[in-house]
Scaffold this motif. Structure first.
Motif, PDB file in Angstrom:
ATOM      1  N   PRO A  35       0.810  -1.226   0.000  1.00 43.79           N
ATOM      2  CA  PRO A  35       0.000   0.000   0.000  1.00 43.79           C
ATOM      3  C   PRO A  35       0.843   1.276   0.000  1.00 43.79           C
ATOM      4  O   PRO A  35       0.447   2.281  -0.583  1.00 43.79           O
ATOM      5  CB  PRO A  35      -0.843  -0.124   1.281  1.00 43.79           C
ATOM      6  N   TYR A  36       2.016   1.231   0.643  1.00 37.68           N
ATOM      7  CA  TYR A  36       2.887   2.414   0.659  1.00 37.68           C
ATOM      8  C   TYR A  36       3.354   2.769  -0.757  1.00 37.68           C
ATOM      9  O   TYR A  36       3.363   3.932  -1.157  1.00 37.68           O
ATOM     10  CB  TYR A  36       4.120   2.161   1.540  1.00 37.68           C
ATOM     11  N   LYS A  37       3.740   1.745  -1.495  1.00 38.58           N
ATOM     12  CA  LYS A  37       4.223   1.964  -2.861  1.00 38.58           C
ATOM     13  C   LYS A  37       3.104   2.526  -3.737  1.00 38.58           C
ATOM     14  O   LYS A  37       3.314   3.442  -4.546  1.00 38.58           O
ATOM     15  CB  LYS A  37       4.736   0.628  -3.427  1.00 38.58           C
ATOM     16  N   LEU A  38       1.914   1.972  -3.586  1.00 42.09           N
ATOM     17  CA  LEU A  38       0.758   2.454  -4.357  1.00 42.09           C
ATOM     18  C   LEU A  38       0.485   3.924  -4.078  1.00 42.09           C
ATOM     19  O   LEU A  38       0.297   4.725  -5.003  1.00 42.09           O
ATOM     20  CB  LEU A  38      -0.490   1.656  -3.974  1.00 42.09           C
ATOM     21  N   MET A  39       0.437   4.281  -2.787  1.00 45.35           N
ATOM     22  CA  MET A  39       0.149   5.671  -2.423  1.00 45.35           C
ATOM     23  C   MET A  39       1.250   6.602  -2.893  1.00 45.35           C
ATOM     24  O   MET A  39       0.986   7.730  -3.314  1.00 45.35           O
ATOM     25  CB  MET A  39      -0.052   5.787  -0.905  1.00 45.35           C
ATOM     26  N   GLY A  40       2.495   6.115  -2.831  1.00 49.80           N
ATOM     27  CA  GLY A  40       3.619   6.922  -3.268  1.00 49.80           C
ATOM     28  C   GLY A  40       3.553   7.231  -4.753  1.00 49.80           C
ATOM     29  O   GLY A  40       3.891   8.333  -5.190  1.00 49.80           O
ATOM     30  N   GLU A  41       3.077   6.266  -5.540  1.00 47.48           N
ATOM     31  CA  GLU A  41       3.035   6.457  -6.990  1.00 47.48           C
ATOM     32  C   GLU A  41       1.790   7.200  -7.455  1.00 47.48           C
ATOM     33  O   GLU A  41       1.872   8.078  -8.328  1.00 47.48           O
ATOM     34  CB  GLU A  41       3.113   5.097  -7.693  1.00 47.48           C
ATOM     35  N   PHE A  42       0.636   6.868  -6.884  1.00 48.18           N
ATOM     36  CA  PHE A  42      -0.627   7.396  -7.409  1.00 48.18           C
ATOM     37  C   PHE A  42      -1.306   8.437  -6.506  1.00 48.18           C
ATOM     38  O   PHE A  42      -2.243   9.103  -6.928  1.00 48.18           O
ATOM     39  CB  PHE A  42      -1.609   6.249  -7.675  1.00 48.18           C
ATOM     40  N   GLY A  43      -0.866   8.554  -5.257  1.00 49.66           N
ATOM     41  CA  GLY A  43      -1.520   9.483  -4.332  1.00 49.66           C
ATOM     42  C   GLY A  43      -2.514   8.755  -3.453  1.00 49.66           C
ATOM     43  O   GLY A  43      -3.083   7.721  -3.847  1.00 49.66           O
ATOM     44  N   VAL A  44      -2.739   9.286  -2.272  1.00 47.80           N
ATOM     45  CA  VAL A  44      -3.601   8.618  -1.287  1.00 47.80           C
ATOM     46  C   VAL A  44      -5.056   8.581  -1.745  1.00 47.80           C
ATOM     47  O   VAL A  44      -5.691   7.519  -1.777  1.00 47.80           O
ATOM     48  CB  VAL A  44      -3.484   9.311   0.093  1.00 47.80           C
TER      49      VAL A  44
END
Length: 508
Positions: free
Chosen positions: A307-316
């Protein structure tokens, strides 16, 4: 009229490993429901936390060459950090190693024992350390637990909970409370399990020490699921079940969880509570599992979704939106990077983002950057505002059944209606022919954008706050309660809008 009360919980997450997308998904769903209820004027208590005892944790700690307490402190902190990053608005974060919880769990045991529902014996049977669960021979599939976990044969002295004697009571409770378990598929699964016959449940272990000691017998620790479930009432001040917090919030509870732990919550937990002389919770809802690009998620395949990687790439906010829009809540879902990008670009950037940007930029240039002064409303104006009111009522209904994707589908119907209204009313043409009508159209659109901002706030709180700032919504108009009374004030100065949802452009 007394204020409505709601107690919302995630499961307390097991700390044998770092958090993954499944943990994020449950917390996010609970957060959306908590935020939505608060906007509706409901007094909400939202609890999450970590489950820190048991054989699996002890094994993981030893593998990491750490003392169990040091190990659980580290992993629990990771869960708290994930909640912060995901913008989860929990009121409480509970840990089963908290001394208050240990006292609460032991008191729950005492009450069940005093009421004659616990006895001492010895256990022989299959146990899955990974699941911290006992399985009957007939439940095994190719020598493994139904979850795929390895099982081991266990023989040890232990205490038992007379679960078998609660079969009829549970079936009666399910019949009298048809909405206790959701969705329907999980309810049917639980009914079949209980109708097949319940065996007494082994509720203590004596072969390891990392757990809550059994009251009056220090050679035994409480079975982790029996101890851990008590956290839901620990959070309300139990064993003081006469406290205001307990009396206010229990049993007005919604327990959210993944489908793999529905049995513990739908069978063991209500039976335990009734055995202790307490009322079962109001509702439990179990969601499905995620796959990744069609494959089962597993460490061995190396396809765990971070989930950290996802949020880092696409935004929360885009990640929050995608996870709850893509799959009917309660069913299994497949994560796809392509689908996420399409959702963000189509729904967020094109539909909602473009609506906000083009309307508010037009107001900024052609209405003195102020909330326009409206004239008489036409049938088309009224129809759009009425549509928004209907969407709010639909969302309230869907929230009651945890149909989160349906809430978003309804909201996006409103986005579509608003975009069609812009195209049909053509404020850019009215600027040359009828300024009064142009201002009315722009006012209606600004007010509709305020309402869309409020409806999307539980799902995308940061983006929604920006939208409400851009339309000049004061604090009183940031509530779903009487939203028609607290409309935008004409003449209020508006800031220059900036893009809320940037498009995702994949690198070549």
């Amino acid at each position: 009229m007394s204020q409505k009360i709601s107690y919302i919980t995630t499961p307390i997450y097991y700390v044998n490993d770092i958090p993954h997308i499944g943990h994020a998904y449950t917390s996010l769903a609970a957060d959306v429901l908590a935020r939505f209820q608060r906007l509706n004027g409901v007094r909400v208590l939202f609890m999450t936390g970590t489950d820190e005892h048991g054989q699996k944790v002890e094994k993981s700690a030893h593998a990491a060459d750490l003392d169990p307490k040091e190990f659980v402190d580290r992993v629990s902190e990771r869960f708290q950090d994930l909640h912060q990053k995901l913008n989860i608005s929990n009121d409480l974060f509970m840990r089963t190693t908290d001394p208050k919880h240990i006292l609460s769990a032991q008191e729950m045991w005492r009450r069940i024992e005093q009421n004659g529902h616990i006895y001492k014996g010895s256990y022989q049977g299959w146990y899955a350390v990974r699941d911290e669960a006992y399985y009957a021979e007939k439940e095994l599939i190719d020598g493994k637990a139904p979850t795929g976990a390895d099982v081991e044969w266990v023989e040890e002295p232990c205490y038992f909970f007379r679960l078998s004697s609660w079969q009829e009571n549970l079936l009666k409770f399910y019949k009298e409370n048809p909405n206790f378990i959701g969705p329907e598929s999980r309810r049917n699964e639980v009914l079949r399990f209980v109708e097949d016959g319940l065996k007494d449940l082994s509720i203590s272990r004596s072969t390891f020490k990392w757990g809550v000691p059994v009251p009056g017998d220090m050679d035994h620790v409480m079975y982790v699921w029996i101890e851990a479930l008590s956290i839901y009432v620990t959070a309300l001040g139990f064993p003081n079940d006469q406290s205001e917090t307990f009396k206010n919030f229990w049993p007005t509870s919604l327990h959210l969880m993944g489908k793999d732990i529905v049995r513990f919550h739908a069978v063991y937990w209500p039976a335990m509570l009734m055995a202790a002389g307490l009322t079962p919770p109001k509702r439990i809802f179990a969601h499905g599992w995620w796959t990744n690009e069609g494959q089962k998620i597993s460490k061995s395949l190396g396809n765990v979704i971070d989930p950290y990687k996802l949020m880092g790439e696409f935004g929360v906010d885009p990640v929050r939106y995608f996870l709850l829009r893509e799959v009917p809540f309660g069913q299994d879902g497949d994560f796809s990077r392509t689908a996420l990008i399409q959702r963000v670009n189509s729904d967020l950037a094109n539909d909602l983002g473009n609506l906000v940007q083009r309307v508010l930029s037009f107001i900024n240039k052609n209405a003195d950057a102020r909330v326009p002064l409206k004239g008489d409303l036409t049938e088309a104006d009224q129809a759009l505002l009425t549509k928004m009111n209907q969407i709010l009522e639909d969302c309230r209904k869907y929230a009651e059944s945890q149909a989160l994707n349906k809430m978003l589908e309804a909201i996006w119907e409103g986005v579509g209606e608003a975009n069609r209204y812009v195209d049909s009313e053509q404020p850019w043409s009215l600027r040359k022919t009828d300024i009064t009508r142009m201002n009315t159209v722009l006012y209606v659109l600004a007010e509709v954008i305020r309402r869309l901002g409020l409806l999307t706030m539980p799902f995308m709180p940061t983006a929604a706050e920006k939208i409400l700032d851009y339309v000049g919504a004061d604090q009183q108009s940031r509530s779903l309660v009487d939203w028609e009374k607290h409309i935008l004030i004409p003449g209020a100065q508006l800031p220059k809008p900036e893009g809320v949802f940037p498009r995702i452009v994949e690198k070549e």
